[in-house]
Design a protein around this motif. Sequence first.
Motif, PDB file in Angstrom:
ATOM      1  N   UNK A  94     -65.880 130.817  15.194  1.00  0.00           N
ATOM      2  CA  UNK A  94     -65.614 129.648  15.401  1.00  0.00           C
ATOM      3  C   UNK A  94     -66.362 128.996  14.363  1.00  0.00           C
ATOM      4  N   UNK A  95     -66.121 127.853  13.450  1.00  0.00           N
ATOM      5  CA  UNK A  95     -66.763 127.219  12.520  1.00  0.00           C
ATOM      6  C   UNK A  95     -65.968 126.075  11.882  1.00  0.00           C
ATOM      7  N   UNK A  96     -66.372 125.548  10.838  1.00  0.00           N
ATOM      8  CA  UNK A  96     -65.819 124.270  10.143  1.00  0.00           C
ATOM      9  C   UNK A  96     -65.278 124.915   8.764  1.00  0.00           C
ATOM     10  N   UNK A  97     -65.034 126.421   8.530  1.00  0.00           N
ATOM     11  CA  UNK A  97     -64.683 126.540   7.119  1.00  0.00           C
ATOM     12  C   UNK A  97     -65.496 126.202   6.105  1.00  0.00           C
ATOM     13  N   UNK A 106     -74.292 119.239  10.621  1.00  0.00           N
ATOM     14  CA  UNK A 106     -74.152 118.250  11.609  1.00  0.00           C
ATOM     15  C   UNK A 106     -73.005 117.090  10.844  1.00  0.00           C
ATOM     16  N   UNK A 107     -73.245 117.046   9.695  1.00  0.00           N
ATOM     17  CA  UNK A 107     -72.426 116.059   8.746  1.00  0.00           C
ATOM     18  C   UNK A 107     -71.024 116.703   8.820  1.00  0.00           C
ATOM     19  N   UNK A 108     -70.927 118.149   8.517  1.00  0.00           N
ATOM     20  CA  UNK A 108     -69.526 118.660   8.500  1.00  0.00           C
ATOM     21  C   UNK A 108     -68.953 118.455   9.837  1.00  0.00           C
ATOM     22  N   UNK A 109     -69.460 118.731  10.905  1.00  0.00           N
ATOM     23  CA  UNK A 109     -68.885 118.583  12.232  1.00  0.00           C
ATOM     24  C   UNK A 109     -68.476 117.117  12.407  1.00  0.00           C
ATOM     25  N   UNK A 149     -57.290 125.840   6.008  1.00  0.00           N
ATOM     26  CA  UNK A 149     -58.214 126.764   5.683  1.00  0.00           C
ATOM     27  C   UNK A 149     -57.774 128.185   5.928  1.00  0.00           C
ATOM     28  N   UNK A 150     -58.036 129.167   5.002  1.00  0.00           N
ATOM     29  CA  UNK A 150     -57.632 130.538   5.648  1.00  0.00           C
ATOM     30  C   UNK A 150     -58.203 131.485   4.734  1.00  0.00           C
ATOM     31  N   UNK A 151     -57.901 132.662   4.863  1.00  0.00           N
ATOM     32  CA  UNK A 151     -58.382 134.033   3.940  1.00  0.00           C
ATOM     33  C   UNK A 151     -58.001 133.336   2.520  1.00  0.00           C
TER      34      UNK A 151
END
Length: 543
Positions: A235-238, A273-276, A314-316
């Motif tokens: 889980x993340x924001x890439x 936090x800004x990315x989320x 966004x992916x591999x």
Amino acid sequence: MKAGARKFISIAFATLMLGSSLSACSSNGNQTSGNTEPSSSTQNTASESTSKKHRTLTVEVFDRGKPGQPDLNNNYWTKYINDNFGKQYNATVNFVTVPRSQEVEKLNVLMASSDAPDIVFTYDSATVYKYVQQGGLTDLGPVLEQHGSALTDYLGDDILKYGQFNGKQYAIPAKRTFLAGFNTFIRKDWLDKLGLPVPTTAEQFYETMVAFKEKNPGNVSGVIPYAYTLSSTNPGVGNIFEAFKPSNLSEKEFATLQASNLSVPPWNLPGYDKAVQYLNKMYHEGLISPYFATDKDGKQSDADISNGKVGAFHTNWDGPYRTAPGIYTNLKANVPDAELIPIGPWQNDAGKHPKQGYSPNGIYIFVPKFSKNADLAIQYLNWMADPKNTLFLQNGKEGEDYNMVNGVPVQTGTTTSGDKMMTVANNLDYDILSNGIELGDPEKNAAAVSAGYPGFEKEVENALKVSMEDYYAPYYYSMPNEAESKYRTQLTNLSAQLLAKLIVAKPAEFDSLYKSSVQQYMDQGGKALLDEYIKNYDAQNGQ
């Protein structure tokens, strides 16, 4: 049984149930050569070895359970190894199968009972470190110095250091030939229809997504400007957070706040936090997948991309070009004029487009303390470091299994079934020294890996180039973070839940919710993980 072995066995059995996380990344590709004469660098060592009594070297090999696979201890590749290395060193190489899906559990059992092969390996540094702490591994430093000149030259200090624990060379890390991680892709045909440039900043990307929603250049029902999914395992924001992370982080901040496994987001990293919050804004404006929190395996997202509903994702780094799930192939079948390109929109405050990739080391190769063949094991890896042996093990025989085209081996199809079947790309289960295609030249490697994506060769070469723009590796630690191993699963699950709540939160409540979320994360294991990173960093740097 020796007392040392009994001590190791008792400790090892106590750790059998400890979980370990594996990552195995490989690239598609090919290789060459059928010359079986020993190189000049190995002639002397071979002649010395053949004067000694015949020995048997046991080597681990992954059993991937691939339908139709040959006998993993008696096939085209094992015969080449024994006909060449075996004859040079008066040895027989026997391969011991270990189920790929249970390799750590099986390895623990083999190590605990002193039945492990002379050469074993794993992708998990924490597992290696446990064996080091238990006194179960051979210090390979002296043997490497005596028998591993070609091996040392091939890997170099920057890779060998990943196998050093407590100042000693307990493992030989394989060389990862491709370090690329992820890419952001966009529908260029949509940009062209709207007369928009390729976005190079987070602000431009946001504005482009707004245009995709409002003008729907694909003329589709249920347009999704940006396909985002909250993976259950990572889980993340890439790469979005790269646009908000300060470029002037100190080395210690970089090492301790961003060093965690990809499955655990860097909650305390400045700018995260800004990315989320950026995703929160996009969610409330209908710019990301409405089902992002439930599509944990990404299958719905893949289907939407394939059906032409998605503007960017966004992916591999090579994700769209892979045969499974075949995103680009399916997209072109449904929308013949569709065009995907990789982009770098996450520019930071220094004007760079940083992307974290993989460390240069691959699998960890080591020799149990109870092995009597440490010297022969290093001679085997040293033999494997010879370019002609690497070439053969990854490709087979030239003119039969592959043809050389512009310096790049192109497979003829003989290694997909029968005695020559490769159960994994580049035959990495036998060529354990190279994680990825290895032709001795980065440009040839890139051309070779792109050849593994028929119909998308040029696109793959470009995607690799984009993914390596401003590349950086995770911080190198000479010791694993034991708290991360302990809390990883718990923190991964918690992070997915927290991100889901933050992304859908009311904008006015975001700041307070983010603060309480970080506190919850720290209370449930995050603080222990961070404290150990700080402790390990200070110890490693003499602070």
